[in-house]
Design an enzyme around this catalytic site. Structure first.
Site, mmCIF file in Angstrom:
data_model
loop_
_atom_site.group_PDB
_atom_site.id
_atom_site.type_symbol
_atom_site.label_atom_id
_atom_site.label_comp_id
_atom_site.label_asym_id
_atom_site.label_seq_id
_atom_site.Cartn_x
_atom_site.Cartn_y
_atom_site.Cartn_z
ATOM 1 C CG ASP A 1 -2.144 -0.913 1.005
ATOM 2 O OD1 ASP A 1 -2.360 -1.348 -0.148
ATOM 3 O OD2 ASP A 1 -2.830 -1.210 1.989
ATOM 4 C CB SER B 1 -3.745 -7.114 7.396
ATOM 5 O OG SER B 1 -3.287 -5.903 7.933
ATOM 6 C CG ASP C 1 -3.211 1.602 13.116
ATOM 7 O OD1 ASP C 1 -3.142 1.797 14.346
ATOM 8 O OD2 ASP C 1 -2.888 0.534 12.581
ATOM 9 N NE ARG D 1 -0.139 2.299 13.471
ATOM 10 C CZ ARG D 1 0.616 1.495 12.764
ATOM 11 N NH1 ARG D 1 1.925 1.692 12.723
ATOM 12 N NH2 ARG D 1 0.097 0.480 12.087
HETATM 13 N N1 ARG Z 1 -6.289 -3.940 16.187
HETATM 14 C C1 ARG Z 1 -5.007 -3.455 16.574
HETATM 15 C C2 ARG Z 1 -5.085 -1.991 16.908
HETATM 16 O O1 ARG Z 1 -5.961 -1.328 16.456
HETATM 17 C C3 ARG Z 1 -3.909 -3.787 15.597
HETATM 18 C C4 ARG Z 1 -4.042 -3.277 14.215
HETATM 19 C C5 ARG Z 1 -2.795 -3.583 13.463
HETATM 20 N N2 ARG Z 1 -2.945 -3.779 12.084
HETATM 21 C C6 ARG Z 1 -2.857 -4.941 11.395
HETATM 22 N N3 ARG Z 1 -2.760 -4.841 10.134
HETATM 23 N N4 ARG Z 1 -2.851 -6.106 11.947
HETATM 24 O O2 ARG Z 1 -4.251 -1.503 17.609
#
Ligand code: ARG
Length: 403
Positions: free
Chosen positions: A14, A174, A123, A94
């Site tokens: 991406d 992912s 995110d 983040r």
């Molecule tokens: N659900 C988790 C969060 O919002 C992890 C998200 C991470 N992304 C992934 N592509 N697994 O913090």
């Protein structure tokens, strides 16, 4: 000369496509920034890939130390675990990434930043709320949220533009990872009834295949910060790595969570967080020795607040700062050692000691060293039970009568 944008670059499909797309759609030259939060990868290859794909500049920022000392450890001291399950690895990274992106944008005199998040996750919120707080004038672009391409279309776009498609792009999962944990979503995991296939795990051994002999590990804490492993003094980054490896080998730290996203979606997330699991448990055990009952009760509420706030992208707020001050103060005497047993997917605390322990053998023992005045209990019970007796006498105990 065209304008520039600072892009949070992961090296994945991406954000690679985003480099081309930002040029095509907005005529923006991309300064790619890859932030190393302990996701062991070949950073020079990623740096080069950004240039190959068309970035005008490509930077790698080593943020491991800051991540550990200013994000992971404060969260560990707080005991922050989202919904009782998720140690918040992605969520913690983040705001730090946002800060570093803003720093680069300022240094380069650029007026826009971009990230590769979709419009369905947490995110995007964490990045944008943080960036807006730190630099309200920066424009934010979210290519993957705007372009509306499916996975196949993104792969096709990449192929048409000569962007190498990483093999991970054809994986159904992912994945996001950093020192504090690894998260896996999508593919068969989207069916909450399906047991996660073994292939999604890379940090942890299957408990069935873990060693038949337990390992014991002793973690030393100073004011709530882990500083030694088996008496060996270690910096935070190496300490976490060591525990990820050791606990992972025993299959410790697998988490299967139906999680409430900020945007209202319930999602199924698989996590691997061996070091986080061990450290959170050990830290809690040491607090049980060194904090009073009321401190522990109150701190539990703070932990829930703190976890929600981290999850919800509210790191750069006064509330976070205020809670952090409380947490720091609460850790004054959280010093000592915890002995943990790792065995077949389980992590159990089997010993703890502290020079500031509130556990008093003389009070606790039933043996001859007993210093507790048992005769004082009768009066205590008389007063403690006073309102109970009064109410029972006047109003009865109604749920007994109903039966
Ligand atoms: N659900 C988790 C969060 O919002 C992890 C998200 C991470 N992304 C992934 N592509 N697994 O913090």
């Amino acid at each position: 000369m065209s304008d520039k944008v600072v892009l949070a670059y992961s090296g994945g499909l991406d954000t690679s496509v985003a480099i081309k797309w930002l040029k095509e759609k907005y005529n923006l030259d991309v300064i790619a920034v890859n932030i190393d939060v302990g996701n062991e990868r070949d950073f020079s290859a990623i740096q080069q890939k950004a240039l190959d794909v068309g970035a005008v500049k490509s930077l790698v920022k080593d943020a491991k130390e800051v991540f550990v000392n200013h994000f992971i450890f404060p969260s560990l001291q707080a005991g922050a675990i989202y919904e009782g399950q998720y140690p918040l690895a992605t969520a913690l990274s983040r705001p730090l990434m946002a800060k570093l992106l803003v720093d680069v944008a300022m240094a380069e005199g650029v007026s826009a930043v971009a990230h590769g998040c979709t419009g369905k996750g947490n995110d995007q919120v964490r990045f944008e709320v943080s960036i807006n707080a730190l630099a309200p004038s920066l424009k934010i672009i979210a290519p993957a949220r705007e372009w509306g391409m499916t996975r196949e279309q993104t792969i096709d776009y990449a192929q048409r533009h000569g962007i190498p498609v990483p093999i991970t792009a054809t994986s159904p999962y992912s994945i996001d990872e950093n020192l504090w944990g690894r998260s896996i979503e999508c593919g068969v995991l989207e069916d909450p009834w399906v047991e996660p296939p073994e292939e999604v795990f890379t940090w942890t051994k299957s408990p069935a295949e873990a060693p038949n002999k337990p390992d014991y590990v002793e973690i030393g804490f100073e004011k709530g910060i882990p500083v030694t492993v088996d008496s060996e003094k270690m910096g935070g980054v190496s300490l976490i790595r060591r525990l990820n490896e050791l606990a992972g080998r025993h299959g410790v730290g697998r988490i299967d969570h139906i999680e409430n996203r900020l945007v209202g979606i319930k999602s199924r997330e698989i996590y691997e967080a061996p070091a986080a699991t061990v450290l959170l448990q050990a830290h809690q055990a040491l607090e049980a020795m060194t904090l009073s009952k009321s401190q522990l009760r109150f701190k539990q509420k703070v932990a829930t607040e703190y976890a929600d706030l981290i999850y919800n992208g509210l790191w750069f707020t006064s509330l976070r700062q205020d809670l952090a001050a409380y947490v720091k103060s609460s850790q004054r005497f959280v010093t000592g050692s915890v002995r943990v047993k790792l065995f077949k997917g389980n992590c159990s605390v089997v010993g703890r000691k502290s020079p500031r322990s509130l556990y008093d053998y003389g009070l606790a023992t039933y043996d001859k060293g007993d210093e507790f005045d048992q005769s004082a209990s009768a009066g205590f019970i008389h007063i403690w039970g006073l309102p109970v007796r009064t109410q029972a006498r006047v109003q009865g105990i109604s749920d007994l009568k109903e039966e």
